[in-house]
Design a protein around this motif. Structure first.
Motif, PDB file in Angstrom:
ATOM      1  N   GLY A   1       0.791  -1.220   0.000  1.00 55.09           N
ATOM      2  CA  GLY A   1       0.000   0.000   0.000  1.00 55.09           C
ATOM      3  C   GLY A   1       0.820   1.264   0.000  1.00 55.09           C
ATOM      4  O   GLY A   1       2.052   1.245  -0.093  1.00 55.09           O
TER       5      GLY A   1
ATOM      6  N   HIS B   1      -3.761   3.799   2.025  1.00 53.26           N
ATOM      7  CA  HIS B   1      -4.453   2.953   1.045  1.00 53.26           C
ATOM      8  C   HIS B   1      -3.693   1.630   0.988  1.00 53.26           C
ATOM      9  O   HIS B   1      -2.572   1.569   0.476  1.00 53.26           O
ATOM     10  CB  HIS B   1      -4.456   3.634  -0.321  1.00 53.26           C
TER      11      HIS B   1
ATOM     12  N   GLU C   1      -4.099  -2.999   2.090  1.00 52.61           N
ATOM     13  CA  GLU C   1      -4.924  -4.207   2.113  1.00 52.61           C
ATOM     14  C   GLU C   1      -4.671  -4.957   3.417  1.00 52.61           C
ATOM     15  O   GLU C   1      -3.514  -5.154   3.815  1.00 52.61           O
ATOM     16  CB  GLU C   1      -4.567  -5.099   0.919  1.00 52.61           C
TER      17      GLU C   1
ATOM     18  N   VAL D   1      -9.412  -4.424   0.772  1.00 54.77           N
ATOM     19  CA  VAL D   1      -8.802  -3.129   0.498  1.00 54.77           C
ATOM     20  C   VAL D   1      -9.256  -2.124   1.547  1.00 54.77           C
ATOM     21  O   VAL D   1     -10.444  -2.012   1.856  1.00 54.77           O
ATOM     22  CB  VAL D   1      -9.172  -2.637  -0.916  1.00 54.77           C
TER      23      VAL D   1
ATOM     24  N   ARG E   1      -8.967   1.948   2.622  1.00 57.95           N
ATOM     25  CA  ARG E   1      -8.592   3.320   2.240  1.00 57.95           C
ATOM     26  C   ARG E   1      -9.166   4.243   3.313  1.00 57.95           C
ATOM     27  O   ARG E   1     -10.381   4.459   3.377  1.00 57.95           O
ATOM     28  CB  ARG E   1      -9.147   3.672   0.871  1.00 57.95           C
TER      29      ARG E   1
END
Length: 349
Positions: free
Chosen positions: A246, A283, A285, A290, A292
């Motif tokens: 990320g 951002h 995982e 995922v 954000r």
């Protein structure tokens, strides 16, 4: 009862009245005992009990002083720090520590030989934005880090009213000034690089000193870029980190300097707290999902530096910024100028 530290500040310019006097005055373990002002009497207007000297040499010899803050022009740091140490004083030196790494090494050895504290005021370690950066990198949310970029930009075509910052003297210019913050932060996060490349320029029309630079740190699996320009009108994220999992993007948003310039003292309501619009973007995982999200920063607080100084002087903790850390900053800066002049990558031993 632990000793109250009597501190003297060598100058009451911006560094003195913004970055040192308020914290020394506020901290219960210190007394703002003395200051050097050659012509004005501004310090005593705010701190009526402070003793005023007209020369650094005279203040250093005051037998009551335990700690001297060297916050004079960069090229004088070595001379005044050495004189203070030889007078038996503990010393804080404003960044940049010295002009040359060898000078810093000499001062560190002198302090050690006399059993004195020698510390360097790399206060940006205690910024709110840098604290959240460390938190994110330590969390592992980015995975193996591949690329990092740190900026310290501003928009200012006109020259500073501080003449010593704009004269072509040893230790002047953007890399020694703002750059020392970036170099220190990168070293804290990643350690000494294997090699460095740099492009250092002068871009303001009337400038005599460097006011633009780009440095690249080379590590085995990582590249770190440090950038500064005095002519960046539209701000961009100051921190950008990209890993296998990320990214994290963050503005430079610590509020302390602004609050101090408004006349507020450390500990005022909302001290060092960023607005929600300045939160950093993560951002990444987690567990196959995922994520954000915007992350709030810890509170910025330069008083933590003086907490560390107080504990170190009372035998309760380590020096918050050891001299060797600051020597490494100067080693990088010297290598950067060598790289820029020679237009080549410089290997670091």
């Amino acid at each position: 009862m632990e000793k109250i530290i009597k501190a003297g500040i060598c100058s009451y310019g911006m560094s003195g009245h913004i970055f040192h006097a308020p914290f020394i005055h506020t901290h219960p373990g210190f007394t703002f005992y003395a200051v050097v002002e050659r012509s004005k009497n501004l310090a005593r207007q705010r701190y009526p009990d402070v003793k005023v000297y007209t020369s650094v040499a005279d203040m250093i010899q005051d037998p009551e002083l335990d700690l001297i803050v060297i916050n004079t022009p960069n090229y004088t740091h070595y001379e005044y720090a050495k004189a203070a140490l030889e007078a038996g004083k503990n010393v804080i030196v404003e960044k940049p520590f010295t002009v040359h790494a060898a000078e810093g090494e000499e001062l560190a050895e002198l302090a050690a030989s006399k059993g004195l504290l020698l510390s360097v005021y790399h206060n940006r370690r205690f910024d709110s934005d840098f604290k959240i950066v460390k938190q994110v990198l330590n969390s592992g949310d980015l995975g193996d880090l591949l690329e990092a970029e740190i900026h310290y930009d501003r928009y200012r075509e006109e020259l500073s009213y501080k003449k010593h910052k704009e004269e072509k003297l040893p230790g002047t210019g953007g890399l020694y000034d703002l750059g020392s913050h970036l170099v220190d932060q990168a070293l804290i996060l990643f350690g000494m690089p294997d090699a460095i490349w740099a492009d250092i320029r002068t871009i303001r029309k009337e400038s005599l000193v460097d006011d633009y630079f780009e440095l690249v740190y080379f590590y085995e699996h990582l590249r770190v870029r440090l950038k500064c320009s005095y002519l960046t009108r539209e701000p961009i994220p100051s921190y950008q980190f990209h890993g296998r999992k990320g990214s994290f993007i963050k503005t430079k948003a610590d509020t302390q300097e602004t609050m101090l310039q408004q006349g507020l003292m450390p500990g005022a309501p909302g001290w060092g707290v960023e607005g929600i619009h300045e939160w950093g973007l993560l951002h990444t995982e987690r567990d196959g999902k995922v994520v954000r999200e915007y992350l709030p920063s810890p509170k910025g607080d330069y008083l933590e530096y003086y907490d560390g100084i107080y504990d170190a002087l009372n035998g309760k903790g380590p020096n918050p910024v050891p001299a060797q850390d600051a020597v490494n900053v100067i080693r990088i800066i010297e290598a950067a100028f060598e790289s820029s002049d020679a237009k080549k990558v410089i290997a670091l031993k």
